[in-house]
Scaffold this active site. Structure first.
Site, short mmCIF file in Angstrom:
data_model
loop_
_atom_site.label_atom_id
_atom_site.label_comp_id
_atom_site.label_asym_id
_atom_site.label_seq_id
_atom_site.Cartn_x
_atom_site.Cartn_y
_atom_site.Cartn_z
N HIS A 70 0.84 -1.20 0.00
CA HIS A 70 0.00 0.00 0.00
C HIS A 70 0.88 1.26 0.00
CE1 HIS A 70 -3.67 2.33 1.19
NE2 HIS A 70 -2.75 3.13 1.70
N GLU A 71 1.80 1.33 0.93
CA GLU A 71 2.64 2.54 1.04
C GLU A 71 3.55 2.68 -0.18
OE1 GLU A 71 1.69 4.63 3.14
OE2 GLU A 71 0.51 3.28 4.40
N GLU A 92 -4.81 7.87 -2.82
CA GLU A 92 -5.31 6.60 -2.29
C GLU A 92 -5.62 5.62 -3.42
OE1 GLU A 92 -4.80 6.21 0.74
OE2 GLU A 92 -5.93 4.44 1.32
ZN ZN Z 1 -3.07 5.22 1.94
#
Ligand code: ZN
Length: 498
Positions: free
Chosen positions: A259-260, A289
């Protein structure tokens, strides 16, 4: 004028880079005892930056440049700078400072209240924050932006109540019934995944391999650890990520790292010519996001990904995973549970947690909900959308930090990001064979597509323009719901044969 503006920019950037590094250090490696000393230095630096930013000569230069006939990226740069200073000018300075003081104390009051599951202890502070937010709305309202829209627009330009209402309506109609059905599915996993213990040093080995697999550039970034994983970048050549390991959960760090890195790859691929200007970095919370979710869910949780990389993980944990197959692991990382805590939610149920928060925020700012009634409303909505009876406020209304730091209007971008990701993924798949890229160990090709269509622009285009430019269509939430229903119908069917 440009020369004056550029000279200020140079000085401000130097201070900001130092501040950023101190912040990063604080979250990752700084010794605990240095906290008070560092805070003193931070205060001095923040004051210096504020003085430079609000210097009359700088403000006059921006005002003047905004009137000139500018072209290209510099035009957008000045527009964004002007928007920022115009907003700051509208808020009375004394009120702004009083609010900063309130916010600096409030997260601690919230943390204490959460620990004791005591909403009443947090309520007076929360009420004060909401009073300020309402005043803020009044100061910043324009002909086109009114009420809660003012807050929503701060996190995602051009996304207001009208757009979010349409978005959540689709989720409510198509996703909620599908999610409520999930309790009928019997999900079974090898017990080692549920009750195992996974050496953290070995986990680190695999997580660092992910940089290579996903082409997160370690010449422009690093991977460290922090309590809550995050990405932090100032320029394309310095964008860092953190992760958090859990010995009992083999996939927790894997997916927070992916995710990061999705966030990180985005910022690393912004046009380097924007380094040091307001145009560098991601354009909005929602687009940001979308990139992290695309990597985490569409790539990282795909069958192709684990068909390809499970053998590497299995080799790392040769004893523990000896009898676990790639298929079983793929199902495990896509397990679904309707549960209370947003940050632990799975891909399928995640956006329903957001829908609840959106409905609450909207009601708070149109006067239909009083802060004191928050727990009651919260619990009613968790029952309605997730079929859950909230046990206490720590597991309910007190779980997130956002409201305690005045971040109203932020939550919806989390769900929006996942929905953007589905639309982007759909179009990308028509142009390149994503699954084949993963199987060929060629995720670079995916990154190139994202750079060309999204990343390179930084803040040059608005979020709306980015989506239109990348997908040839305005935002359409149906991509997201269709993607989820299709994916999880296949996943749930797999339990019948396994
Ligand atoms: Zn995030």
């Amino acid at each position: 004028m440009k020369q004056i503006y550029e000279q200020f920019k140079k000085e401000i950037n130097a201070y900001k880079y130092a501040l950023w590094l101190m912040g990063w250090d604080d979250e990752t490696e700084a010794p605990k005892a240095s906290k008070a000393y560092r805070t003193e230095q931070l205060e001095v630096l923040y004051t210096l930056v504020y003085k430079l930013e609000m210097d009359e000569k700088r403000l006059a230069a921006i005002d003047q440049l905004a009137k000139e006939n500018l072209t290209g990226p510099f035009k957008r740069e000045i527009e964004l700078e002007k928007k920022g200073i115009d907003q700051l000018r509208k808020i009375p300075q004394a009120e702004y400072i009083a609010y900063q003081v309130l916010i600096s104390k409030s997260s601690q009051i919230w943390a204490e209240a959460k620990k004791n599951s005591d909403f009443e202890a947090f309520l007076p502070t929360l009420e004060e924050i909401i009073v300020f937010q309402k005043k803020l709305i009044k100061y910043l309202e324009t002909d086109t932006l009114k009420g809660y829209d003012v807050l929503l627009d701060m996190y995602e330009e051009n996304m207001g109540i009208k757009e979010y209402d349409e978005f959540f309506k689709v989720l409510n109609e198509k996703l909620v019934p599908f999610v409520l059905e999930t309790s009928k599915v019997k999900q079974k996993f090898p017990s080692v995944l549920l009750k195992g213990s996974f050496n953290i040093e070995k986990q680190k080995q695999f997580n660092h391999r992910l940089a290579d697999i996903l082409s997160y550039d370690l010449k422009k970034g690093v991977i460290k650890e922090s309590v809550h994983p995050f990405t932090s970048g100032v320029v394309s050549v310095d964008t860092r990520v953190t992760t958090a390991y859990r010995e009992d959960l083999i996939d927790a760090a894997i997916f927070s790292t992916i995710h990061e890195m999705g966030h990180g790859i985005y910022e690393q691929q912004v046009n380097p010519e924007f380094d040091g200007s307001i145009l560098s970095g991601g354009v909005s919370m929602g687009i940001h996001e979308s990139q992290s979710r695309l990597f985490e869910n569409m790539i990282g949780r795909s069958k192709a990904f684990w068909d390809t990389y499970y053998p590497v993980l299995q080799q790392t944990f040769s004893k523990e995973l000896k009898k676990v197959t790639a298929e079983q692991f793929h199902l495990y990382v896509n397990r679904v549970k309707r549960d209370f805590i947003r940050i632990e939610a799975d891909e399928l149920t995640y956006s329903l947690h957001i829908m609840i928060r959106y409905e609450i925020e909207k009601a708070l700012f149109n006067g239909k909900l009083q802060p004191k009634d928050l727990p009651k409303t919260w619990n009613r909505l968790y029952k309605k959308y997730l079929g859950l009876t909230v046990k206490n406020d720590a597991f309910g209304v007190l779980q997130d930090i956002h409201w305690s730091i005045g971040s109203f209007g932020y939550f919806p971008t989390y769900a929006l990001g996942s929905a953007y990701a589905a639309q982007i993924y759909d179009v990308m798949n028509q142009e390149i064979d994503v699954e084949q890229c993963i199987k060929n160990n060629d995720i670079r090709k995916i990154n190139r597509w994202l750079r060309e269509h999204i990343h390179q622009y930084g803040k040059l285009k608005t979020p709306k323009e980015i989506i239109l430019n990348a997908t040839n269509k305005p935002f359409d939430p149906n991509y997201y719901v269709d993607y989820l229903v299709k994916k999880y119908t296949t996943i749930f069917k797999a339990y019948e044969v396994n």
